[in-house]
Design a protein around this motif. Structure first.
Motif, PDB file in Angstrom:
ATOM      1  N   LEU A  31    -115.189  21.788  45.920  1.00 48.46           N
ATOM      2  CA  LEU A  31    -115.909  20.522  44.627  1.00 48.46           C
ATOM      3  C   LEU A  31    -115.026  19.083  46.333  1.00 48.46           C
ATOM      4  CD1 LEU A  31    -116.334  18.682  42.413  1.00 48.46           C
ATOM      5  CD2 LEU A  31    -113.531  18.921  41.731  1.00 48.46           C
ATOM      6  N   ARG A  32    -113.865  19.539  46.854  1.00 47.51           N
ATOM      7  CA  ARG A  32    -113.987  18.534  48.265  1.00 47.51           C
ATOM      8  C   ARG A  32    -113.526  19.432  49.330  1.00 47.51           C
ATOM      9  NH1 ARG A  32    -110.253  16.002  50.520  1.00 47.51           N
ATOM     10  NH2 ARG A  32    -110.259  13.763  51.206  1.00 47.51           N
ATOM     11  N   ALA A  33    -114.112  19.610  50.625  1.00 46.29           N
ATOM     12  CA  ALA A  33    -113.833  20.739  51.337  1.00 46.29           C
ATOM     13  C   ALA A  33    -111.945  19.146  52.072  1.00 46.29           C
ATOM     14  CB  ALA A  33    -114.838  20.584  52.653  1.00 46.29           C
ATOM     15  N   PRO A  34    -111.546  19.845  52.597  1.00 47.38           N
ATOM     16  CA  PRO A  34    -110.814  19.120  53.755  1.00 47.38           C
ATOM     17  C   PRO A  34    -111.359  18.590  54.743  1.00 47.38           C
ATOM     18  CG  PRO A  34    -110.021  21.312  53.415  1.00 47.38           C
ATOM     19  CD  PRO A  34    -111.015  21.329  52.257  1.00 47.38           C
ATOM     20  N   LYS A  56    -115.472   7.299  60.355  1.00 43.89           N
ATOM     21  CA  LYS A  56    -114.667   8.051  58.940  1.00 43.89           C
ATOM     22  C   LYS A  56    -113.851   7.295  58.638  1.00 43.89           C
ATOM     23  CE  LYS A  56    -115.552  12.596  61.334  1.00 43.89           C
ATOM     24  NZ  LYS A  56    -116.458  11.528  62.803  1.00 43.89           N
ATOM     25  N   TRP A  57    -112.921   6.197  59.896  1.00 42.95           N
ATOM     26  CA  TRP A  57    -112.416   5.249  58.996  1.00 42.95           C
ATOM     27  C   TRP A  57    -112.700   3.990  59.589  1.00 42.95           C
ATOM     28  CZ3 TRP A  57    -108.113   2.394  60.517  1.00 42.95           C
ATOM     29  CH2 TRP A  57    -107.132   2.180  59.819  1.00 42.95           C
ATOM     30  N   TYR A  58    -112.595   3.051  58.372  1.00 41.99           N
ATOM     31  CA  TYR A  58    -112.624   1.448  59.175  1.00 41.99           C
ATOM     32  C   TYR A  58    -111.366   0.838  58.551  1.00 41.99           C
ATOM     33  CZ  TYR A  58    -117.073   3.507  58.491  1.00 41.99           C
ATOM     34  OH  TYR A  58    -118.814   3.748  58.718  1.00 41.99           O
ATOM     35  N   GLY A  59    -110.652   0.650  59.300  1.00 40.24           N
ATOM     36  CA  GLY A  59    -109.758  -0.595  60.185  1.00 40.24           C
ATOM     37  C   GLY A  59    -109.263  -0.764  61.674  1.00 40.24           C
ATOM     38  N   ASP A  60    -108.475  -1.663  61.702  1.00 40.78           N
ATOM     39  CA  ASP A  60    -108.232  -1.968  63.558  1.00 40.78           C
ATOM     40  C   ASP A  60    -108.027  -0.831  64.200  1.00 40.78           C
ATOM     41  OD1 ASP A  60    -106.841  -2.871  65.486  1.00 40.78           O
ATOM     42  OD2 ASP A  60    -106.593  -5.007  64.424  1.00 40.78           O
ATOM     43  N   LEU A 106     -95.028   6.747  59.156  1.00 40.26           N
ATOM     44  CA  LEU A 106     -95.206   6.400  58.164  1.00 40.26           C
ATOM     45  C   LEU A 106     -96.205   5.111  58.495  1.00 40.26           C
ATOM     46  CD1 LEU A 106     -94.317   5.714  55.032  1.00 40.26           C
ATOM     47  CD2 LEU A 106     -93.206   4.266  55.951  1.00 40.26           C
ATOM     48  N   LEU A 107     -97.075   6.035  57.468  1.00 37.33           N
ATOM     49  CA  LEU A 107     -98.516   4.547  56.311  1.00 37.33           C
ATOM     50  C   LEU A 107     -98.431   4.208  55.379  1.00 37.33           C
ATOM     51  CD1 LEU A 107    -101.705   7.252  57.888  1.00 37.33           C
ATOM     52  CD2 LEU A 107    -100.509   5.247  58.989  1.00 37.33           C
ATOM     53  N   SER A 111    -104.240   7.927  52.935  1.00 36.76           N
ATOM     54  CA  SER A 111    -104.226   8.968  52.512  1.00 36.76           C
ATOM     55  C   SER A 111    -105.593   9.722  53.387  1.00 36.76           C
ATOM     56  CB  SER A 111    -104.644   9.380  50.965  1.00 36.76           C
ATOM     57  OG  SER A 111    -103.699   9.578  50.017  1.00 36.76           O
ATOM     58  N   TRP A 112    -106.277   9.009  53.565  1.00 39.10           N
ATOM     59  CA  TRP A 112    -107.441   9.908  54.576  1.00 39.10           C
ATOM     60  C   TRP A 112    -107.277   8.978  55.695  1.00 39.10           C
ATOM     61  CZ3 TRP A 112    -111.396  12.523  54.615  1.00 39.10           C
ATOM     62  CH2 TRP A 112    -112.827  12.437  54.789  1.00 39.10           C
ATOM     63  N   LEU A 113    -106.696   8.723  56.317  1.00 39.02           N
ATOM     64  CA  LEU A 113    -106.383   8.258  57.679  1.00 39.02           C
ATOM     65  C   LEU A 113    -105.310   9.684  58.105  1.00 39.02           C
ATOM     66  CD1 LEU A 113    -106.196   6.881  60.408  1.00 39.02           C
ATOM     67  CD2 LEU A 113    -104.479   5.876  59.554  1.00 39.02           C
ATOM     68  N   ALA A 114    -104.472   9.786  57.155  1.00 42.39           N
ATOM     69  CA  ALA A 114    -103.530  11.347  57.655  1.00 42.39           C
ATOM     70  C   ALA A 114    -103.916  12.266  57.725  1.00 42.39           C
ATOM     71  CB  ALA A 114    -102.415  10.813  56.586  1.00 42.39           C
TER      72      ALA A 114
END
Length: 370
Positions: free
Chosen positions: A5-8, A59-63, A81-82, A91-94
């Motif tokens: 359903l959702r692959a890591p 895959k991740w959008y941010g600074d 600690l995020l 959580s996606w970044l982790a």
């Protein structure tokens, strides 16, 4: 992967990770599968100046600095600690960091009021204990203990939602890097192998629920992930997630760019209204995060695919927005109704385009829910 359903991330991007590892000649800390530069590249995507033979998707959008500080922290002996508002991609970044560093992002403890110290350390297989007594074989290691024994990254989601005694169990793990098992007479210490670290996430809106002790805070490097306010960055995130959604559901559906603009502008307007509100009663219960924006779009796309004309319309988008954000009745409905009449109605008269249909869809949805 098709039957999950959702692959890591380590499965979803397995081919990309394997290729990066094959061309990676940079220094790697501990037992890392990729060098810090390649970890950053995997998360933020490649650029022409990287000189790679293939493109690596972002895959991740941010600074960029948030990702770099996170990687540097994990290369040290401190936990990461995020912290940030809901929907900021913590959580996606982790998950991406864990997948790139050790190819295993599933060693996760979910913090809740019901999380116990056993979830952080270990528990016992009761039937085996009755039959053969307490031993290493009858012990059930926690995801954190598994991470220690394999030199991997352990994750702790929503740390501030767990009680203080559970949080305190992390202090010795982060400082001493071992777990004692007093029930055993021998082989009663589990030591962490090089490469072990912990990535925790915390919701800044949970402040005051179970605040971290100063002792635990000292064991973490804090990386604060802000809400995405740059319209271009948010548009990139929404487009990325939308394309991913369409691929996952194998949906061929037209998503007009003008409707993405309407969605982005609506959330911008509602956030401005929340910022100017004098009390919580005048704010939507929703955090109005980018993740919730994606949720509204996903709802509208699926509704259009299954019950519409396989084309996303402004009417359906407005209906999904009201349905997703109206969590309290009648407070949230009143706030959304005020937004439609005070902002969307004048804009639909001045600008036209998709706004008149969006206004009609919003009104119809409010009338249905009222």
């Amino acid at each position: 992967m098709s039957d999950l359903l959702r692959a890591p991330a380590e499965i979803k991007y397995a081919e990309e990770l394997a290729w990066l590892e094959s061309v990676d000649d940079g220094p790697k800390p501990f037992s890392w599968r990729l060098s810090p530069k390649m970890v950053r590249l995997f998360i933020l995507g490649s650029e022409r100046s990287d000189g790679l033979d293939r493109e690596i998707s972002q895959k991740w959008y941010g600074d960029r600095s948030f990702v770099e500080r996170s990687i540097v922290t994990l290369a040290s002996d401190r936990g990461l600690l995020l912290i940030g508002d809901p929907g900021t991609g913590k959580s996606w970044l982790a998950e991406l960091l864990s997948a790139a560093i050790c190819r295993n992002s599933t060693l996760v403890v979910q913090g809740t009021a019901g999380t116990t110290e056993d979830h952080v350390k270990y528990s016992w297989n009761v039937s085996m204990v009755i039959a053969k007594g307490q031993s290493r074989e009858s012990m059930i290691p926690s995801p954190i203990m598994n991470a220690m024994e394999t030199g991997a990254i352990g994750r702790f989601e929503e740390l501030t939602r767990s009680t203080s005694d559970v949080q305190d169990a992390l202090i010795s793990i982060l400082s001493e890097k071992y777990i004692s098992v007093p029930e055993l007479d021998s082989d009663n210490i589990v030591f962490a192998k090089p490469g072990f670290s912990v990535i925790a996430t915390a919701n800044s809106r949970d402040r005051g629920v179970n605040d971290l002790s100063s002792a635990l805070k000292r064991r973490f490097n804090f990386v604060r992930i802000p809400v995405v306010t740059n319209k271009k960055s948010e548009e990139e995130i929404v487009r990325f997630r939308t394309e991913e959604l369409l691929r996952r559901h194998r949906i061929e559906l037209d998503v007009p760019p003008t409707l993405l603009d309407v969605l982005l502008q609506s959330f911008t307007d509602l956030r401005a209204s929340a910022a100017a509100a004098g009390s919580d009663d005048e704010k939507l219960e929703s955090a109005l995060s980018t993740a919730e924006q994606i949720g509204v779009l996903e709802d509208a796309i699926l509704h259009s695919n299954f019950f519409g004309e396989r084309t996303l319309t402004a009417h359906t988008l407005a209906s999904s927005l009201v349905g997703s954000l109206a969590r309290r009745e009648p407070e949230d409905l009143a706030i959304l109704n005020k937004y439609l009449h005070g902002v969307v109605e004048p804009r639909s008269k001045e600008e036209g385009g998709s706004w008149p249909e969006f206004l009609e869809g919003g009104r119809d949805a409010i009338a249905t829910l009222s």
